[in-house]
Design a protein around this motif. Structure first.
Motif, PDB file in Angstrom:
ATOM      1  N   UNK A  16       0.831  -1.209   0.000  1.00  0.00           N
ATOM      2  CA  UNK A  16       0.000   0.000   0.000  1.00  0.00           C
ATOM      3  C   UNK A  16       0.861   1.253   0.000  1.00  0.00           C
ATOM      4  N   UNK A  17       1.948   1.223   0.788  1.00  0.00           N
ATOM      5  CA  UNK A  17       2.836   2.379   0.824  1.00  0.00           C
ATOM      6  C   UNK A  17       3.487   2.603  -0.535  1.00  0.00           C
TER       7      UNK A  17
ATOM      8  N   UNK B 156       0.966  12.282  -9.277  1.00  0.00           N
ATOM      9  CA  UNK B 156       0.397  13.607  -8.991  1.00  0.00           C
ATOM     10  C   UNK B 156       1.391  14.715  -9.334  1.00  0.00           C
ATOM     11  N   UNK B 157       2.673  14.480  -8.997  1.00  0.00           N
ATOM     12  CA  UNK B 157       3.695  15.480  -9.302  1.00  0.00           C
ATOM     13  C   UNK B 157       3.864  15.633 -10.806  1.00  0.00           C
ATOM     14  N   UNK B 158       3.843  14.483 -11.512  1.00  0.00           N
ATOM     15  CA  UNK B 158       3.952  14.547 -12.971  1.00  0.00           C
ATOM     16  C   UNK B 158       2.764  15.307 -13.549  1.00  0.00           C
ATOM     17  N   UNK B 159       1.566  15.044 -12.999  1.00  0.00           N
ATOM     18  CA  UNK B 159       0.370  15.756 -13.451  1.00  0.00           C
ATOM     19  C   UNK B 159       0.515  17.255 -13.258  1.00  0.00           C
ATOM     20  N   UNK B 160       1.122  17.643 -12.143  1.00  0.00           N
ATOM     21  CA  UNK B 160       1.345  19.070 -11.893  1.00  0.00           C
ATOM     22  C   UNK B 160       2.310  19.650 -12.915  1.00  0.00           C
ATOM     23  N   UNK B 161       3.336  18.846 -13.262  1.00  0.00           N
ATOM     24  CA  UNK B 161       4.308  19.303 -14.256  1.00  0.00           C
ATOM     25  C   UNK B 161       3.651  19.475 -15.614  1.00  0.00           C
ATOM     26  N   UNK B 162       2.758  18.534 -15.964  1.00  0.00           N
ATOM     27  CA  UNK B 162       2.047  18.624 -17.239  1.00  0.00           C
ATOM     28  C   UNK B 162       1.177  19.882 -17.272  1.00  0.00           C
ATOM     29  N   UNK B 163       0.505  20.151 -16.157  1.00  0.00           N
ATOM     30  CA  UNK B 163      -0.323  21.367 -16.081  1.00  0.00           C
ATOM     31  C   UNK B 163       0.535  22.607 -16.264  1.00  0.00           C
TER      32      UNK B 163
ATOM     33  N   UNK C 192       3.785   5.764  -5.546  1.00  0.00           N
ATOM     34  CA  UNK C 192       3.612   5.851  -6.997  1.00  0.00           C
ATOM     35  C   UNK C 192       2.568   6.904  -7.350  1.00  0.00           C
ATOM     36  N   UNK C 193       1.474   6.923  -6.582  1.00  0.00           N
ATOM     37  CA  UNK C 193       0.422   7.901  -6.825  1.00  0.00           C
ATOM     38  C   UNK C 193       0.940   9.321  -6.613  1.00  0.00           C
ATOM     39  N   UNK C 194       1.782   9.488  -5.591  1.00  0.00           N
ATOM     40  CA  UNK C 194       2.364  10.809  -5.339  1.00  0.00           C
ATOM     41  C   UNK C 194       3.215  11.259  -6.523  1.00  0.00           C
TER      42      UNK C 194
END
Length: 224
Positions: free
Chosen positions: A142-143, A153-160, A148-150
């Motif tokens: 789970x950790x 999320x960071x990659x998503x922020x970079x794409x934005x 991985x999700x974090x």
């Protein structure tokens, strides 16, 4: 027994609450398990000592009971030999032993009770460690998924951020095009006005040349 107090504290603790207080839950899981294994060793040693005490108390009680029975038998034999004095001595010894029986019996009961409690706590600790070991990999998984999700999320922020940068470039390009159009328009306005008379003169000069050539061609044909 201090180890029992420590053991109870561990079993009463909320491991999930502890995990919330650390930056690396995975390390905390391993530390909890190491602590529990360490305490298991202490509990196991204490359990063995308590069980040994139970056996010692039982053996002392059995030996006392056997000795009392022996004095009883000797008293009977002395009476059968018509030796009442000896029989009385054997019974007096039996009475002295009987005075100790109550204390030894109480000690044995207490030792047996402690042995049962220690064995139950030992077995529970073993079971709990086994359960935590089986849950450890699940928690780690789970950790891992959470990490991985974090990252996603960071990659998503970079794409934005990249999209915002692209939009900014588009706006700059539009401004550049507007500036270029304006500059071209200004250049056209600043250019000297065109004089059409020259074109008109050229037109007639061309026609004159054609006429001259035509007359020359006619003259040549007539000559021939």
């Amino acid at each position: 027994m201090a180890v029992l107090t420590r053991f109870k504290d561990i079993m009463a603790s909320n491991i999930n609450a502890l995990l919330d207080k650390v930056e690396d839950p995975e390390k905390m899981i391993e530390q909890c398990l190491r602590n529990l294994r360490s305490d298991l060793g202490k509990v196991k040693s204490e359990t063995a000592a308590v069980m040994a005490e139970e056996q010692r108390s039982k053996r002392a009680l059995d030996e006392l009971t056997e000795e009392m029975s022996k004095m009883q038998n000797y008293a009977i034999k002395a009476l059968e030999a018509d030796n009442e004095t000896d029989a009385k001595k054997f019974l007096e010894r039996k009475a002295l032993l009987a005075a100790k029986e109550s204390g030894l019996n109480e000690a044995y009961k207490l030792a047996a009770s402690n042995a049962v409690k220690m064995r139950e706590m030992h077995d529970k600790l073993v079971a709990d460690i086994g359960e935590l070991e089986s849950r450890k990999n699940m928690i780690k998984s789970k950790l891992s998924v959470a990490k991985t999700q974090e990252r996603i999320n960071k990659i998503g922020s970079s794409v934005s951020s990249a999209n915002n940068s692209i939009s900014a470039f588009d706006r700059m390009e539009q401004k550049a095009n507007e500036a270029l159009d304006k500059a071209n328009a200004m250049a056209a306005l600043n250019a000297a006005p065109k004089d059409d008379i020259e074109d008109l003169m050229a037109k007639y000069e061309k026609d004159t040349n054609i006429d001259n050539e035509l007359e020359a061609l006619k003259a040549r044909l007539n000559k021939n």
